[in-house]
Design a protein around this motif. Structure first.
Motif, PDB file in Angstrom:
ATOM      1  N   GLU A 107      18.713 -15.284  19.310  1.00 19.39           N
ATOM      2  CA  GLU A 107      18.352 -13.879  19.509  1.00 19.39           C
ATOM      3  C   GLU A 107      16.936 -13.668  19.015  1.00 19.39           C
ATOM      4  O   GLU A 107      16.664 -13.846  17.827  1.00 19.39           O
ATOM      5  CB  GLU A 107      19.326 -12.989  18.726  1.00 19.39           C
ATOM      6  CG  GLU A 107      20.800 -13.215  19.070  1.00 19.39           C
ATOM      7  CD  GLU A 107      21.140 -12.922  20.528  1.00 19.39           C
ATOM      8  OE1 GLU A 107      20.413 -12.124  21.158  1.00 19.39           O
ATOM      9  OE2 GLU A 107      22.121 -13.490  21.032  1.00 19.39           O
ATOM     10  N   PRO A 108      16.024 -13.292  19.903  1.00 22.25           N
ATOM     11  CA  PRO A 108      14.616 -13.202  19.488  1.00 22.25           C
ATOM     12  C   PRO A 108      14.340 -12.085  18.486  1.00 22.25           C
ATOM     13  O   PRO A 108      14.909 -10.999  18.581  1.00 22.25           O
ATOM     14  CB  PRO A 108      13.872 -12.938  20.807  1.00 22.25           C
ATOM     15  CG  PRO A 108      14.891 -12.398  21.738  1.00 22.25           C
ATOM     16  CD  PRO A 108      16.206 -12.986  21.331  1.00 22.25           C
ATOM     17  N   ILE A 109      13.455 -12.388  17.522  1.00 21.29           N
ATOM     18  CA  ILE A 109      12.892 -11.395  16.597  1.00 21.29           C
ATOM     19  C   ILE A 109      11.524 -10.969  17.135  1.00 21.29           C
ATOM     20  O   ILE A 109      11.170  -9.805  17.130  1.00 21.29           O
ATOM     21  CB  ILE A 109      12.757 -12.000  15.190  1.00 21.29           C
ATOM     22  CG1 ILE A 109      14.141 -12.330  14.622  1.00 21.29           C
ATOM     23  CG2 ILE A 109      11.987 -11.054  14.257  1.00 21.29           C
ATOM     24  CD1 ILE A 109      14.105 -13.152  13.343  1.00 21.29           C
ATOM     25  N   ASP A 110      10.781 -11.968  17.616  1.00 23.38           N
ATOM     26  CA  ASP A 110       9.486 -11.747  18.262  1.00 23.38           C
ATOM     27  C   ASP A 110       9.278 -12.967  19.155  1.00 23.38           C
ATOM     28  O   ASP A 110      10.194 -13.783  19.289  1.00 23.38           O
ATOM     29  CB  ASP A 110       8.387 -11.491  17.197  1.00 23.38           C
ATOM     30  CG  ASP A 110       8.034 -12.716  16.346  1.00 23.38           C
ATOM     31  OD1 ASP A 110       8.373 -13.857  16.734  1.00 23.38           O
ATOM     32  OD2 ASP A 110       7.392 -12.529  15.289  1.00 23.38           O
ATOM     33  N   PRO A 111       8.110 -13.131  19.812  1.00 23.79           N
ATOM     34  CA  PRO A 111       7.995 -14.243  20.777  1.00 23.79           C
ATOM     35  C   PRO A 111       8.135 -15.637  20.164  1.00 23.79           C
ATOM     36  O   PRO A 111       8.382 -16.604  20.890  1.00 23.79           O
ATOM     37  CB  PRO A 111       6.589 -14.053  21.364  1.00 23.79           C
ATOM     38  CG  PRO A 111       6.272 -12.612  21.163  1.00 23.79           C
ATOM     39  CD  PRO A 111       6.950 -12.214  19.882  1.00 23.79           C
ATOM     40  N   VAL A 112       7.992 -15.761  18.842  1.00 21.60           N
ATOM     41  CA  VAL A 112       8.025 -17.110  18.250  1.00 21.60           C
ATOM     42  C   VAL A 112       9.178 -17.301  17.258  1.00 21.60           C
ATOM     43  O   VAL A 112       9.324 -18.381  16.698  1.00 21.60           O
ATOM     44  CB  VAL A 112       6.680 -17.449  17.558  1.00 21.60           C
ATOM     45  CG1 VAL A 112       5.549 -17.451  18.567  1.00 21.60           C
ATOM     46  CG2 VAL A 112       6.384 -16.497  16.405  1.00 21.60           C
ATOM     47  N   ARG A 113      10.007 -16.280  17.044  1.00 18.68           N
ATOM     48  CA  ARG A 113      11.054 -16.387  16.029  1.00 18.68           C
ATOM     49  C   ARG A 113      12.388 -15.905  16.591  1.00 18.68           C
ATOM     50  O   ARG A 113      12.414 -15.033  17.468  1.00 18.68           O
ATOM     51  CB  ARG A 113      10.701 -15.550  14.798  1.00 18.68           C
ATOM     52  CG  ARG A 113       9.358 -15.904  14.193  1.00 18.68           C
ATOM     53  CD  ARG A 113       9.126 -15.106  12.928  1.00 18.68           C
ATOM     54  NE  ARG A 113       7.860 -15.463  12.296  1.00 18.68           N
ATOM     55  CZ  ARG A 113       6.739 -14.765  12.435  1.00 18.68           C
ATOM     56  NH1 ARG A 113       6.713 -13.670  13.166  1.00 18.68           N
ATOM     57  NH2 ARG A 113       5.642 -15.159  11.824  1.00 18.68           N
ATOM     58  N   PHE A 114      13.470 -16.476  16.040  1.00 21.19           N
ATOM     59  CA  PHE A 114      14.785 -16.050  16.511  1.00 21.19           C
ATOM     60  C   PHE A 114      15.826 -16.184  15.414  1.00 21.19           C
ATOM     61  O   PHE A 114      15.610 -16.868  14.416  1.00 21.19           O
ATOM     62  CB  PHE A 114      15.214 -16.849  17.749  1.00 21.19           C
ATOM     63  CG  PHE A 114      15.202 -18.348  17.567  1.00 21.19           C
ATOM     64  CD1 PHE A 114      14.138 -19.101  18.046  1.00 21.19           C
ATOM     65  CD2 PHE A 114      16.247 -19.010  16.922  1.00 21.19           C
ATOM     66  CE1 PHE A 114      14.119 -20.489  17.881  1.00 21.19           C
ATOM     67  CE2 PHE A 114      16.234 -20.386  16.765  1.00 21.19           C
ATOM     68  CZ  PHE A 114      15.159 -21.122  17.244  1.00 21.19           C
ATOM     69  N   ILE A 115      16.992 -15.550  15.643  1.00 20.51           N
ATOM     70  CA  ILE A 115      18.175 -15.708  14.793  1.00 20.51           C
ATOM     71  C   ILE A 115      19.149 -16.587  15.564  1.00 20.51           C
ATOM     72  O   ILE A 115      19.440 -16.323  16.734  1.00 20.51           O
ATOM     73  CB  ILE A 115      18.829 -14.342  14.501  1.00 20.51           C
ATOM     74  CG1 ILE A 115      17.848 -13.433  13.760  1.00 20.51           C
ATOM     75  CG2 ILE A 115      20.123 -14.531  13.702  1.00 20.51           C
ATOM     76  CD1 ILE A 115      18.346 -12.001  13.613  1.00 20.51           C
ATOM     77  N   ALA A 116      19.631 -17.648  14.917  1.00 18.93           N
ATOM     78  CA  ALA A 116      20.552 -18.573  15.592  1.00 18.93           C
ATOM     79  C   ALA A 116      21.613 -19.028  14.602  1.00 18.93           C
ATOM     80  O   ALA A 116      21.841 -18.378  13.582  1.00 18.93           O
ATOM     81  CB  ALA A 116      19.777 -19.753  16.174  1.00 18.93           C
ATOM     82  N   ASN A 117      22.280 -20.127  14.868  1.00 19.93           N
ATOM     83  CA  ASN A 117      23.323 -20.634  13.968  1.00 19.93           C
ATOM     84  C   ASN A 117      23.401 -22.147  14.103  1.00 19.93           C
ATOM     85  O   ASN A 117      22.669 -22.751  14.891  1.00 19.93           O
ATOM     86  CB  ASN A 117      24.669 -19.961  14.266  1.00 19.93           C
ATOM     87  CG  ASN A 117      25.131 -20.228  15.678  1.00 19.93           C
ATOM     88  OD1 ASN A 117      25.484 -21.342  16.033  1.00 19.93           O
ATOM     89  ND2 ASN A 117      25.086 -19.201  16.523  1.00 19.93           N
ATOM     90  N   ARG A 118      24.289 -22.766  13.326  1.00 16.03           N
ATOM     91  CA  ARG A 118      24.297 -24.228  13.198  1.00 16.03           C
ATOM     92  C   ARG A 118      25.166 -24.948  14.236  1.00 16.03           C
ATOM     93  O   ARG A 118      25.419 -26.140  14.112  1.00 16.03           O
ATOM     94  CB  ARG A 118      24.781 -24.635  11.806  1.00 16.03           C
ATOM     95  CG  ARG A 118      23.859 -24.182  10.700  1.00 16.03           C
ATOM     96  CD  ARG A 118      24.269 -24.781   9.368  1.00 16.03           C
ATOM     97  NE  ARG A 118      23.642 -24.101   8.265  1.00 16.03           N
ATOM     98  CZ  ARG A 118      22.366 -24.277   7.908  1.00 16.03           C
ATOM     99  NH1 ARG A 118      21.608 -25.135   8.564  1.00 16.03           N
ATOM    100  NH2 ARG A 118      21.870 -23.592   6.900  1.00 16.03           N
ATOM    101  N   SER A 119      25.664 -24.243  15.245  1.00 20.03           N
ATOM    102  CA  SER A 119      26.497 -24.918  16.244  1.00 20.03           C
ATOM    103  C   SER A 119      25.717 -26.029  16.955  1.00 20.03           C
ATOM    104  O   SER A 119      24.581 -25.829  17.374  1.00 20.03           O
ATOM    105  CB  SER A 119      26.974 -23.910  17.289  1.00 20.03           C
ATOM    106  OG  SER A 119      27.540 -24.588  18.395  1.00 20.03           O
ATOM    107  N   SER A 120      26.359 -27.200  17.112  1.00 20.71           N
ATOM    108  CA  SER A 120      25.717 -28.309  17.823  1.00 20.71           C
ATOM    109  C   SER A 120      26.072 -28.320  19.307  1.00 20.71           C
ATOM    110  O   SER A 120      25.395 -28.950  20.106  1.00 20.71           O
ATOM    111  CB  SER A 120      26.168 -29.647  17.220  1.00 20.71           C
ATOM    112  OG  SER A 120      27.546 -29.866  17.505  1.00 20.71           O
TER     113      SER A 120
END
Ligand code: CTP
Ligand code: CA
Length: 238
Positions: free
Chosen positions: A24-37
């Motif tokens: 989920e983007p915060i801005d064009p270069v950063r995001f929120i994600a999780n550890r799922s492989s």
């Protein structure tokens, strides 16, 4: 002579699998994600394809190769994953293994966020020089919407649950709340190495059954679930 492929247990059946994390983007270069492989979902997609199913794998960003004979649709955000799943309908079975982000940033910045740079900045861990608050809004629940009764509802909808406590009661409650037919729950509490690991311990739930599967490689769990789906469609089990 032409080779006629042998009829397989899932021949003629279509299966949708979601897998991997979302970003989920915060801005064009950063995001929120999780550890799922993504490994458990890819193993299930591969196993269903090996039994002859026509498999659509809607995948968040992973480092995994697309399993043989599987159609993969790459997505980034939960909203994109939701739209790709709806576009893949109708299917006979849907299996939601993705670690869908529960939240997205309400208004991602269109340009890279900058720190405030006015005054001398001498923040410490205990006393930061500034702070930032992000407003998050809830993402669509893909499993719940696939499970909702209607003309496009797959005959079989399977969910996953990762829990850190009260595995069986949380999983039973989650199966009912989501409205899915089967739920595979695993314990991701302290000491577990499910994320990125090769093995998994599954508590398998239906409306009437609770079975603890022994700790198994994710590929074996994929084959066990594919076999069970084939049995469901051949009318052996509900
Ligand atoms: N899921 C989904 N879409 C979401 C959230 C979850 O399709 N927005 C699916 C997952 O793929 C999984 C199941 O729902 O199959 C359970 O996910 P989980 O995160 O355990 O459930 P939540 O309802 O989000 O509950 P929790 O508060 O425990 O995170
Ligand atoms: Ca969640």
């Amino acid at each position: 002579a032409e080779r006629v492929p042998a009829r397989q247990p899932l021949s003629g059946r279509s299966v949708l699998v979601t897998a991997g994390p979302t970003q989920e983007p915060i801005d064009p270069v950063r995001f929120i994600a999780n550890r799922s492989s993504g490994r458990q979902g890819y193993a299930i997609a591969a196993a269903c394809a090996a039994l002859g199913a026509e498999v659509t794998l809607v995948s968040g960003p992973t480092n995994l190769p697309c399993p043989e004979g599987v159609r993969r649709i790459d997505v980034t955000t939960a909203c994109d994953m939701d739209a790709a799943c709806k576009a893949a309908l109708p299917v006979d079975a849907a299996i939601c293994t993705a670690a869908v982000g529960d939240w997205r940033v309400a208004e991602p910045a269109l340009q890279k966020r900058k720190k405030p740079h006015e005054k001398p900045r001498t923040g410490t861990a205990a006393q930061p020089a500034s702070s930032l608050t992000l407003t998050l809004v809830e993402n669509p629940d893909i499993l719940a919407s696939l499970s909702r009764p209607g003309p496009d509802r797959p005959a079989l909808v399977v969910g996953f649950a990762a829990e850190t406590e009260a595995l069986e009661s949380h999983a039973r409650e989650k199966r009912q709340r989501k409205g899915c037919d089967w739920l595979l729950a695993n314990d991701v509490g302290a000491g577990s190495s499910v994320f990125g690991g090769d093995r998994n311990t599954i508590l398998f739930l239906t409306a009437t059954e609770t079975t603890l599967w022994p700790e198994l490689p994710k590929a074996t769990i994929g084959r066990a679930l594919a076999d069970r789906i084939a049995a469901f469609f051949s009318g052996h089990i509900a």
